[in-house]
Design an enzyme around this catalytic site. Structure first.
Site, PDB file in Angstrom:
ATOM      1  N   ASP A  35      42.009  25.342   7.644  1.00 30.22           N
ATOM      2  CA  ASP A  35      42.675  25.286   8.941  1.00 30.22           C
ATOM      3  C   ASP A  35      41.778  24.698  10.022  1.00 30.22           C
ATOM      4  O   ASP A  35      42.254  24.196  11.035  1.00 30.22           O
ATOM      5  CB  ASP A  35      43.111  26.707   9.322  1.00 30.22           C
ATOM      6  CG  ASP A  35      44.416  26.702  10.094  1.00 30.22           C
ATOM      7  OD1 ASP A  35      45.106  25.670  10.062  1.00 30.22           O
ATOM      8  OD2 ASP A  35      44.736  27.725  10.728  1.00 30.22           O
ATOM      9  N   ASP A  85      39.692  22.190   9.624  1.00 27.28           N
ATOM     10  CA  ASP A  85      39.284  20.811   9.337  1.00 27.28           C
ATOM     11  C   ASP A  85      40.519  19.909   9.305  1.00 27.28           C
ATOM     12  O   ASP A  85      41.295  19.914   8.365  1.00 27.28           O
ATOM     13  CB  ASP A  85      38.558  20.776   7.991  1.00 27.28           C
ATOM     14  CG  ASP A  85      38.043  19.375   7.656  1.00 27.28           C
ATOM     15  OD1 ASP A  85      38.375  18.429   8.406  1.00 27.28           O
ATOM     16  OD2 ASP A  85      37.329  19.242   6.647  1.00 27.28           O
ATOM     17  N   ASN A  96      42.055  16.976  -0.163  1.00 23.92           N
ATOM     18  CA  ASN A  96      43.511  16.807  -0.250  1.00 23.92           C
ATOM     19  C   ASN A  96      44.233  18.075  -0.695  1.00 23.92           C
ATOM     20  O   ASN A  96      45.415  18.041  -1.023  1.00 23.92           O
ATOM     21  CB  ASN A  96      43.880  15.624  -1.144  1.00 23.92           C
ATOM     22  CG  ASN A  96      43.244  15.745  -2.517  1.00 23.92           C
ATOM     23  OD1 ASN A  96      42.763  16.811  -2.891  1.00 23.92           O
ATOM     24  ND2 ASN A  96      43.254  14.656  -3.264  1.00 23.92           N
ATOM     25  N   ASN A 103      44.562  19.781  -3.174  1.00 27.89           N
ATOM     26  CA  ASN A 103      45.276  19.931  -4.447  1.00 27.89           C
ATOM     27  C   ASN A 103      44.550  20.872  -5.412  1.00 27.89           C
ATOM     28  O   ASN A 103      44.937  20.990  -6.577  1.00 27.89           O
ATOM     29  CB  ASN A 103      45.549  18.562  -5.104  1.00 27.89           C
ATOM     30  CG  ASN A 103      44.272  17.872  -5.544  1.00 27.89           C
ATOM     31  OD1 ASN A 103      43.163  18.397  -5.376  1.00 27.89           O
ATOM     32  ND2 ASN A 103      44.414  16.679  -6.101  1.00 27.89           N
ATOM     33  N   GLU A 129      37.753  15.394  -9.400  1.00 27.10           N
ATOM     34  CA  GLU A 129      38.881  14.644  -8.833  1.00 27.10           C
ATOM     35  C   GLU A 129      38.924  13.241  -9.435  1.00 27.10           C
ATOM     36  O   GLU A 129      39.988  12.714  -9.743  1.00 27.10           O
ATOM     37  CB  GLU A 129      38.761  14.593  -7.296  1.00 27.10           C
ATOM     38  CG  GLU A 129      39.869  13.818  -6.585  1.00 27.10           C
ATOM     39  CD  GLU A 129      41.118  14.649  -6.233  1.00 27.10           C
ATOM     40  OE1 GLU A 129      40.997  15.837  -5.926  1.00 27.10           O
ATOM     41  OE2 GLU A 129      42.221  14.071  -6.283  1.00 27.10           O
ATOM     42  N   SER A 138      70.640  20.523   7.048  1.00 34.31           N
ATOM     43  CA  SER A 138      70.589  21.940   6.668  1.00 34.31           C
ATOM     44  C   SER A 138      70.759  22.132   5.162  1.00 34.31           C
ATOM     45  O   SER A 138      70.214  23.073   4.588  1.00 34.31           O
ATOM     46  CB  SER A 138      71.673  22.721   7.412  1.00 34.31           C
ATOM     47  OG  SER A 138      72.938  22.119   7.222  1.00 34.31           O
TER      48      SER A 138
END
Ligand SMILES: *[C@@H]1O[C@H](CO)[C@@H](O)[C@H](O)[C@H]1NC(C)=O
Ligand SMILES: *[C@@H]1O[C@H](CO)[C@@H](O)[C@H](O)[C@H]1NC(C)=O
Ligand SMILES: *[C@@H]1O[C@H](CO)[C@@H](O)[C@H](O)[C@H]1NC(C)=O
Ligand SMILES: *[C@@H]1O[C@H](CO)[C@@H](O)[C@H](O)[C@H]1NC(C)=O
Length: 574
Positions: A207, A209, A228, A230, A244, A262
């Site tokens: 949060d 960065d 990323n 993941n 990675e 919706s």
């Protein structure tokens, strides 16, 4: 003493609920009158539930109201609000229900429902005209001296109570902006589920960065951090190669992005909230989450859903399948969808789509504005429908925006509009959840009540007028053709463009092959949206068609998936 703030939270319960029920599709209603209409709808729903709880438990109305409040969670002041509402309106409701007035009469007497000059009164339950007049007069006499009514009578809704005016305005504004209670930075990936958090786009993994978020190309092969999100990072100690690089390089990672309404966000009101015979302490546990997600459940939707469905079908969302195909795609999903979204208003929120052309992986974008271009709540909906010309011009504008924001190598799929005549055909003579106890509310009645209040999500298809239903379908088909024409004739530099029919009849057939009934694919409370099973079947159909016609859209199957699982487990979950 109750603090004013708590008092003022009265409105969200009635308003968010009823407002969202009806405005799931059309948010551009004229303010004041739709505000009153939603008050009327909310009142009729709540009074019906109170009445039915009393019936089911053979209890007094007072006990039934207390029961309902006791079922509500403390969160968001829901329980407090409920008790407060009982203090304001309880004694009047008791007096009226005790002499067997129905919810329509109660809500007209309490002036939540108003009859516009020259208009017929809107009612959910059947009642002959003469009986209606007589009952309403009697009801008005009974509560004539009510202190609440003294305030209430001066205006037209609960919001005319002097101490509620300001907060009502605030709340209506926040509902309009579709972000209740709190302003959120919609561009931001979040570690918080609701309020457009990770229920809507992949959870942030750091949060603090801003340069780490789902969908980006790894920074320095994520040697030191999971840039990323993941769940794959660090160096394999055996050979010194970054994980990675080893597992994801050349695997053609890609994210899934929905531009939707919706239906795409999976609008859903659990029938347990309205079903007195099954109501218990557990019934409303999910209400706070639902309210802070605008009554949508994107975490369970057919395109971006990441939670396991409990609906019993084994089909999974498109995101799920992309992740299964290539674990490097973990958390790379965005649901850019709004209640009431259409080709015409997408420009108001497409800016919240987050993709960096240089830094991020390509994306598959599904454009699925499947109803609101032909659906609105007007008495005569036809003049308000989007024309093929308007459609063409706005969709081209959207595609230009996408071309300047999507990384090269992306894919965009335009979904057509369904033919909504199956709604009336399959529902009109069935009982709505509110009508099941006493066999007194069919979908035909609900549809006509909503149309009368001018808050129908789709007065064209949710109508007993066959001519109108056919006209609505014809326009939907013209708009689909427009989309198809664009997809087959236009070329963009950064993405390939495809068109796919919204083939609701195909999933109905599939469902029937499995022994199901078509009505089981429609949201029971609103009688309009595709439900979770339908969304997942649609996702399955989408996937199969893409795999067959344009497999390059999906990218390759990653041969390292099982190794990724061995090293990183569930990759940090969702
Ligand atoms: C309902 O309650 C009333 C009053 O307490 C009682 O007389 C009646 O027998 C009850 N009916 C049922 C079906 O339990
Ligand atoms: C998150 O990012 C900040 C700023 O770049 C960094 O100092 C911190 O170590 C990161 N936390 C984790 C858990 O990676
Ligand atoms: C986009 O990628 C394609 C190949 O996938 C390539 O031919 C084309 O030149 C690229 N366009 C740009 C603007 O980089
Ligand atoms: C049915 O809808 C059509 C098209 O909007 C309209 O012209 C016609 O008057 C409607 N019929 C009735 C009975 O309302």
């Amino acid at each position: 003493m109750k603090s004013p703030w708590k008092v003022l939270m009265v409105a969200p319960v009635l308003l968010l609920f009823s407002h969202s029920l009806a405005s799931a599709v059309d948010q551009d209603q004229p303010g004041a009158s739709s505000f009153n209409s939603h008050g009327c709808l909310g009142c009729v729903l709540v009074v019906s539930v109170i009445e039915q709880l009393a019936q089911v438990h053979n209890s007094t109305v007072q006990a039934s109201m207390e029961r309902l409040c006791s079922y509500l969670p403390e969160k968001l002041f829901l329980k407090t609000t409920c008790h407060f509402l009982v203090q304001i309106f309880g004694s009047d409701i008791i007096k009226l229900l005790d002499v067997h007035m129905n919810a329509d009469v109660v809500c007209h007497a309490l002036e939540f429902c108003k009859q516009d000059a020259g208009q017929s009164q809107c009612h959910l339950y059947p009642l002959p005209q003469e009986a209606w007049k007589f009952m309403l007069e009697k009801a008005r006499k009974i509560i004539k001296k009510s202190p609440t009514m003294k305030y209430h009578r001066s205006g037209s809704s609960i919001c005319s109570l002097p101490f509620l005016v300001k907060i009502c305005q605030k709340i209506e504004l926040s509902i309009k902006n579709a972000v209740p209670f709190k302003d959120v930075d919609s561009d931001k990936y979040s570690v918080f589920p609701t309020l457009r958090g990770y229920h809507w786009r992949g959870r942030d993994c750091n949060d603090s960065d801003k340069t780490a978020y789902p969908g980006r190309r790894p920074d320095n092969w994520d040697v030191h951090r999971d840039s990323n999100c993941n769940g794959i990072w660090g160096i394999d100690p055996k050979d010194g190669i970054p994980y990675e690089k080893k597992f994801c390089e050349g695997s053609q990672p890609r994210g899934i992005i929905l531009l939707g309404d919706s239906a795409g966000a999976h609008f859903h009101i659990p029938p347990e909230w309205l079903t007195a015979s099954q109501m218990s302490l557990n019934s409303f546990f999910n209400l706070p989450t639902a309210l802070t997600d605008e009554l949508n459940w994107p975490q369970l939707s057919g395109v971006t859903g990441f939670l396991e469905s409990t609906s019993g079908v084994e089909e999974t969302s498109i995101y799920h399948r992309l992740r299964k195909r290539n674990h490097c795609n973990h958390r790379d999903y965005q649901s850019i969808s709004r209640n009431g979204a259409s080709s015409q208003n997408l420009e108001n929120f497409i800016g919240s789509l987050s993709r960096n052309q240089v830094l991020d992986h390509p994306a598959i974008v599904i454009y699925a504005m499947i109803g609101n271009d032909v659906c609105n709540g007007r008495a005569d909906p036809v003049p308000e429908m989007t024309t093929p010309e308007q459609m063409y011009s706005k969709v081209m504008q959207t595609l230009k925006h996408l071309n300047s924001h999507l990384p090269n190598g992306s894919h965009v799929i335009l979904y057509g509009l369904p033919d909504g005549t199956f709604l009336w055909d399959n529902l009109h003579n069935r009982y709505h959840p509110l009508g099941q106890l006493n066999k007194d509310v069919t979908y035909a009645q609900l549809f006509s009540f909503l149309s009368c209040l001018k808050i129908s999500p789709c007065s064209g298809w949710m109508s007993s007028n066959k001519t109108l239903r056919t006209l609505t379908s014809e326009r939907a088909e013209q708009l689909s053709k427009t989309l198809k024409k664009i997809a087959t004739s236009k070329i963009f530099t950064n993405f390939k463009l495809f068109y796919m029919d919204f083939a609701y009849h195909e999933i109905i057939e599939e469902w029937q092959r499995r022994g199901g009934q078509p009505w089981q694919l429609i949201e029971p409370v609103d009688g309009f949206h595709p439900n979770e099973v339908a969304s997942l079947l649609l996702a399955d159909l989408f996937w199969k068609k893409i795999q067959f016609q344009w497999p390059q859209v999906l990218g390759k199957e990653n041969p390292f998936n099982s190794q990724i699982e061995q090293v990183f487990g569930d990759q940090g979950g969702h």
